[in-house]
Write an enzyme that holds these catalytic residues in place. Sequence first.
Site, mmCIF file in Angstrom:
data_model
loop_
_atom_site.group_PDB
_atom_site.id
_atom_site.type_symbol
_atom_site.label_atom_id
_atom_site.label_comp_id
_atom_site.label_asym_id
_atom_site.label_seq_id
_atom_site.Cartn_x
_atom_site.Cartn_y
_atom_site.Cartn_z
ATOM 1 N N ASP A 11 0.805 -1.224 0.000
ATOM 2 C CA ASP A 11 0.000 0.000 0.000
ATOM 3 C C ASP A 11 0.840 1.278 0.000
ATOM 4 O OD1 ASP A 11 -3.046 -0.948 1.398
ATOM 5 O OD2 ASP A 11 -1.339 -2.315 1.300
ATOM 6 N N GLU A 42 -3.737 1.913 -3.416
ATOM 7 C CA GLU A 42 -4.943 2.073 -2.615
ATOM 8 C C GLU A 42 -5.015 3.368 -1.803
ATOM 9 O OE1 GLU A 42 -7.703 0.737 -2.029
ATOM 10 O OE2 GLU A 42 -8.197 0.826 0.086
ATOM 11 N N ASN A 43 -3.865 3.787 -1.248
ATOM 12 C CA ASN A 43 -3.867 4.955 -0.361
ATOM 13 C C ASN A 43 -2.989 6.091 -0.883
ATOM 14 O OD1 ASN A 43 -5.458 3.720 1.909
ATOM 15 N ND2 ASN A 43 -3.731 2.310 1.891
ATOM 16 N N HIS A 71 -10.651 1.291 -0.761
ATOM 17 C CA HIS A 71 -10.835 2.722 -0.993
ATOM 18 C C HIS A 71 -10.878 3.052 -2.484
ATOM 19 C CE1 HIS A 71 -10.448 3.363 3.217
ATOM 20 N NE2 HIS A 71 -9.149 3.178 3.286
ATOM 21 N N HIS A 163 -6.569 -8.121 -0.768
ATOM 22 C CA HIS A 163 -6.540 -6.916 0.064
ATOM 23 C C HIS A 163 -7.467 -7.173 1.245
ATOM 24 C CE1 HIS A 163 -5.466 -2.655 0.388
ATOM 25 N NE2 HIS A 163 -6.708 -2.429 0.798
ATOM 26 N N HIS A 196 -3.097 -4.410 2.670
ATOM 27 C CA HIS A 196 -4.132 -3.721 3.451
ATOM 28 C C HIS A 196 -3.726 -3.394 4.885
ATOM 29 C CE1 HIS A 196 -8.011 -2.238 4.745
ATOM 30 N NE2 HIS A 196 -8.090 -3.164 5.684
ATOM 31 N N HIS A 198 -0.772 -2.761 6.138
ATOM 32 C CA HIS A 198 0.371 -1.849 6.167
ATOM 33 C C HIS A 198 1.529 -2.383 7.016
ATOM 34 C CE1 HIS A 198 -1.991 2.023 4.881
ATOM 35 N NE2 HIS A 198 -2.470 0.916 4.314
#
Length: 281
Positions: A11, A42-43, A71, A163, A196, A198
Amino acid sequence: MSELRIAFLGDVGGSPGRRAVAHAWPKLRDLHGAHALIVNGENARNGSGCSADNYRELRRAGADAVTLGDHVFKDRAIADVLEDRLHPIARPANLSLHAPGKRLIRLELPDKLPPGLRSRPIYVLTVLGRLYMPLLANSPFEAVDRELSALPEPDAMVIVEIHAEATSEKQALAWHCLERWSSPTAPTVVAVLGTHTHVQTADARVLEHRLAAMTDLGMCGPHRSVIGRDVAATLNAMVRQGPASLDVATDENQACGALLRLDVEHRRSVAIEPIRITVPD
């Protein structure tokens, strides 16, 4: 043995994460011999979601494919990029079939391969877990089976990303893919990699000498943080239950993920190596 090396970074957290990807790719290519790079974006948009500009920045940094997670639609404009067949970016395959966006990415690598190294078709597929996840999704097991059953190339190698929160769900999908998708007459899953949480896990392994598995690749971004968020703001929210914006942190930037070593001839993984690359201040 014809060996293909693919790096997959976890991520990407905000602008520090995007810088980490740009710093890591030349090292992965030149020092680790990586032929291709996959990134979970994703982030990338300030810690939540991915914008069209974020996607383009990751591509300029070296990403051959970008995946998204729960997200996925935080920035609604990403839907146009997801719909465009020219862009190698995919949303989770186990959302509704009516949701916008591609469910599969076909890696295009001819220009990146050294002379003499030929690759079979390579696909990237991402699914969401269902345990403890905020975004409702269909069965990741059934989604993988549906998408791979529809692939027109039976000699394809497939990298599956899950994820998800639960390590049990991630491990179960790896064993499912090993059992269901290791036939010489059908597409073969060569890796199941988790994202997911982290937090990079210490369980990278090759199952039955064929399928690389790791329950979480970790995060690209600031590691002096609480999974990428500012420490003081997070403590204010969790300890004192006060208002906090939970901004993305900035210090101790690192890129985390894994390097896959693939035996192209026999369509199997021969090794998976965790990656952790520090970005200079």
